[in-house]
Design a protein around this motif. Structure first.
Motif, mmCIF file in Angstrom:
data_model
loop_
_atom_site.group_PDB
_atom_site.id
_atom_site.type_symbol
_atom_site.label_atom_id
_atom_site.label_comp_id
_atom_site.label_asym_id
_atom_site.label_seq_id
_atom_site.Cartn_x
_atom_site.Cartn_y
_atom_site.Cartn_z
ATOM 1 N N GLU A 22 0.685 -1.084 -0.013
ATOM 2 C CA GLU A 22 0.352 0.035 0.196
ATOM 3 C C GLU A 22 0.778 1.273 -0.096
ATOM 4 O OE1 GLU A 22 -3.133 2.696 -0.091
ATOM 5 O OE2 GLU A 22 -3.220 0.366 -0.432
ATOM 6 N N GLU A 23 2.227 1.133 0.616
ATOM 7 C CA GLU A 23 2.820 2.351 0.754
ATOM 8 C C GLU A 23 3.478 2.801 -0.420
ATOM 9 O OE1 GLU A 23 6.841 1.674 2.659
ATOM 10 O OE2 GLU A 23 5.892 -0.088 3.145
ATOM 11 N N PHE A 24 3.346 1.722 -1.550
ATOM 12 C CA PHE A 24 3.891 2.212 -2.826
ATOM 13 C C PHE A 24 2.800 2.517 -3.883
ATOM 14 C CE2 PHE A 24 7.514 -1.403 -2.289
ATOM 15 C CZ PHE A 24 8.199 -0.540 -1.417
ATOM 16 N N SER A 25 1.676 2.794 -3.339
ATOM 17 C CA SER A 25 0.739 3.176 -4.387
ATOM 18 C C SER A 25 0.679 4.613 -5.086
ATOM 19 C CB SER A 25 -0.884 2.957 -3.600
ATOM 20 O OG SER A 25 -0.802 3.797 -2.540
ATOM 21 N N THR A 26 1.480 5.452 -4.201
ATOM 22 C CA THR A 26 1.507 6.855 -4.905
ATOM 23 C C THR A 26 2.865 6.919 -5.555
ATOM 24 O OG1 THR A 26 2.528 7.612 -2.874
ATOM 25 C CG2 THR A 26 0.358 7.870 -3.120
ATOM 26 N N LEU A 27 3.580 5.755 -5.722
ATOM 27 C CA LEU A 27 4.891 5.736 -6.713
ATOM 28 C C LEU A 27 4.611 5.847 -7.967
ATOM 29 C CD1 LEU A 27 7.170 3.580 -4.393
ATOM 30 C CD2 LEU A 27 7.130 6.138 -4.090
ATOM 31 N N SER A 28 5.417 6.303 -8.813
ATOM 32 C CA SER A 28 5.527 6.217 -10.339
ATOM 33 C C SER A 28 5.709 4.877 -10.692
ATOM 34 C CB SER A 28 6.243 7.346 -10.908
ATOM 35 O OG SER A 28 7.690 6.866 -10.835
ATOM 36 N N GLU A 29 5.207 4.659 -11.855
ATOM 37 C CA GLU A 29 5.485 3.280 -12.481
ATOM 38 C C GLU A 29 6.875 3.185 -12.872
ATOM 39 O OE1 GLU A 29 4.489 1.109 -16.640
ATOM 40 O OE2 GLU A 29 3.082 2.741 -16.294
ATOM 41 N N LEU A 30 7.711 4.241 -12.893
ATOM 42 C CA LEU A 30 9.128 4.193 -13.548
ATOM 43 C C LEU A 30 9.682 3.814 -12.051
ATOM 44 C CD1 LEU A 30 10.816 4.890 -15.814
ATOM 45 C CD2 LEU A 30 11.217 7.164 -14.741
ATOM 46 N N THR A 31 9.364 4.362 -11.195
ATOM 47 C CA THR A 31 10.084 3.975 -9.582
ATOM 48 C C THR A 31 9.906 2.482 -9.355
ATOM 49 O OG1 THR A 31 9.768 6.079 -8.658
ATOM 50 C CG2 THR A 31 10.167 4.535 -7.184
ATOM 51 N N ILE A 32 8.557 2.252 -9.594
ATOM 52 C CA ILE A 32 8.230 0.565 -9.440
ATOM 53 C C ILE A 32 9.022 -0.333 -10.256
ATOM 54 C CG2 ILE A 32 6.434 -1.098 -9.256
ATOM 55 C CD1 ILE A 32 6.084 0.927 -7.139
ATOM 56 N N LYS A 33 9.148 -0.090 -11.434
ATOM 57 C CA LYS A 33 10.192 -0.672 -12.348
ATOM 58 C C LYS A 33 11.391 -0.725 -11.898
ATOM 59 C CE LYS A 33 7.538 0.304 -16.858
ATOM 60 N NZ LYS A 33 7.825 0.730 -18.130
ATOM 61 N N GLY A 34 11.970 0.352 -11.468
ATOM 62 C CA GLY A 34 13.253 0.501 -10.898
ATOM 63 C C GLY A 34 13.468 -0.771 -9.590
ATOM 64 N N LYS A 35 12.579 -0.731 -8.721
ATOM 65 C CA LYS A 35 12.610 -1.378 -7.602
ATOM 66 C C LYS A 35 12.395 -3.168 -8.181
ATOM 67 C CE LYS A 35 10.215 1.498 -4.428
ATOM 68 N NZ LYS A 35 11.477 1.839 -3.405
ATOM 69 N N ARG A 36 11.738 -3.341 -9.175
ATOM 70 C CA ARG A 36 11.482 -4.724 -9.731
ATOM 71 C C ARG A 36 12.692 -5.042 -10.405
ATOM 72 N NH1 ARG A 36 7.440 -7.989 -11.047
ATOM 73 N NH2 ARG A 36 5.681 -6.197 -10.676
ATOM 74 N N LEU A 37 13.535 -4.176 -10.955
ATOM 75 C CA LEU A 37 14.756 -4.644 -11.864
ATOM 76 C C LEU A 37 15.689 -4.998 -10.756
ATOM 77 C CD1 LEU A 37 16.757 -4.527 -14.066
ATOM 78 C CD2 LEU A 37 17.018 -2.217 -13.864
ATOM 79 N N ALA A 38 16.040 -4.012 -9.617
ATOM 80 C CA ALA A 38 17.160 -4.479 -8.673
ATOM 81 C C ALA A 38 16.775 -5.766 -8.010
ATOM 82 C CB ALA A 38 17.091 -3.167 -7.698
ATOM 83 N N LEU A 39 15.497 -5.940 -7.719
ATOM 84 C CA LEU A 39 15.066 -7.318 -7.094
ATOM 85 C C LEU A 39 14.995 -8.314 -7.863
ATOM 86 C CD1 LEU A 39 12.200 -5.775 -4.756
ATOM 87 C CD2 LEU A 39 14.660 -6.470 -4.056
#
Length: 308
Positions: A22-39
């Motif tokens: 839920e805390e990631f709900s306001t993050l941009s798609e680009l930021t989420i992509k960066g997290k997904r790539l790193a993990l």
């Protein structure tokens, strides 16, 4: 660069649960992509080493992965460490790991001001613009893209997502929600940009149902990607015979150059902030790093003292 995909589906459930917090709900798609790539890269490393669950992941495995990505810039690695710390805090709270992210990375050293951003002089930007063939359809498109980045400071992501309805011809503005920050931004539409946009829309843009301003031809009239825009801009830097040996040469370099040239004209920082679409003046201050000439001029000379 090939796309990084998750090679070990045994990790898919926990990865998706984390990325949909839920805390990631306001993050941009680009930021989420960066997290997904790193993990994803971390997970692929673990799987390659026959570790198929985070409960079996030791701290040394994470450290070994970080050593593996040491070729990345210091700033990128620092960003990865913050992602890993938060992620392992999440795993620890769920009882999956015996250690937390705070134990794994109690201190993360970072210096966002260590990097000198790439920028170009007004004369060099003019050379880039002059390298565009305005008589071709692709040239009309590319010129419009370059001017949006160099004269208005638009990010490539915002150029990609720019809609026809974002152009307010009657009041001479471009108004949109920024893709990265989700904040509203209104920019002026100067005549130099207005006429180039009109030329592209009337004489070069394919007739299609897509609502984006910039569409491709070979991709079935779909919106252009960040990668396409970077390739276009980079091509004209090279075609304009600009020295790019030690500088980046994509659309963000045009944005940085605008900030630099505004500062050289003594433009107030709050004005530059508004042009760049920053919500916080501290974010804009990073652009102080690129104006080396001004920094040298205002630097105080150390007085000479004789030690007796």
């Amino acid at each position: 660069m090939p796309k990084t995909v998750l090679q070990y589906q045994c990790y898919a459930t926990i990865l998706n649960e984390y990325l949909h917090l839920e805390e990631f709900s306001t993050l941009s798609e680009l930021t989420i992509k960066g997290k997904r790539l790193a993990l994803t890269q971390l997970i692929n490393y673990l799987g390659d080493n026959r570790i198929y669950t985070f409960s079996d992941c030791l701290q040394k495995h994470v450290s070994n992965h970080i050593d593996q990505i040491s070729y990345l810039s210091n700033q990128t690695i620092s960003g990865r460490l913050f992602i890993f710390r938060h992620f392992f805090n999440f795993l620890h709270q769920k009882g999956i790991t015996t250690y937390s992210g705070n134990e794994l990375f109690p201190v993360i050293f970072t210096n966002k001001r260590e990097r000198i951003l790439s920028f170009y002089s007004i004369e060099e930007i003019k050379q880039v613009i002059s390298a565009v063939n305005r008589n071709t359809k692709s040239g009309k498109r590319d010129l419009a893209i370059i001017l949006l980045a160099s004269e208005l400071g638009m990010r490539s992501s915002d150029i990609c997502h720019l809609k026809l309805t974002d152009l307010y011809w009657e009041r001479g503005t471009i108004e949109f929600i920024q893709y990265k920050t989700k904040a509203y931004l209104q920019l002026p539409l100067p005549e130099s940009v207005r006429y180039v946009l009109i030329d592209y829309l009337k004489n070069a843009r394919p007739t299609c149902t897509c609502k984006n301003v910039f569409v491709g031809i070979k991709n079935g009239f779909a919106p252009l990607s960040n990668t396409c825009i970077h390739i276009f801009v980079s091509h004209y830097f090279k075609k304009g015979n600009i020295d790019i040996s030690e500088r980046k040469h994509g659309p963000h370099a045009l944005r940085h150059s605008l900030a630099s040239n505004l500062m050289k004209n003594n433009t107030p920082m709050y004005v530059i902030r508004d042009v760049l679409g920053h919500s916080n003046l501290n974010t804009t201050r990073i652009y102080l790093n690129i104006d080396l000439d001004t920094l040298k001029q205002i630097a105080l000379e150390v007085p000479y003292e004789t030690v007796w």
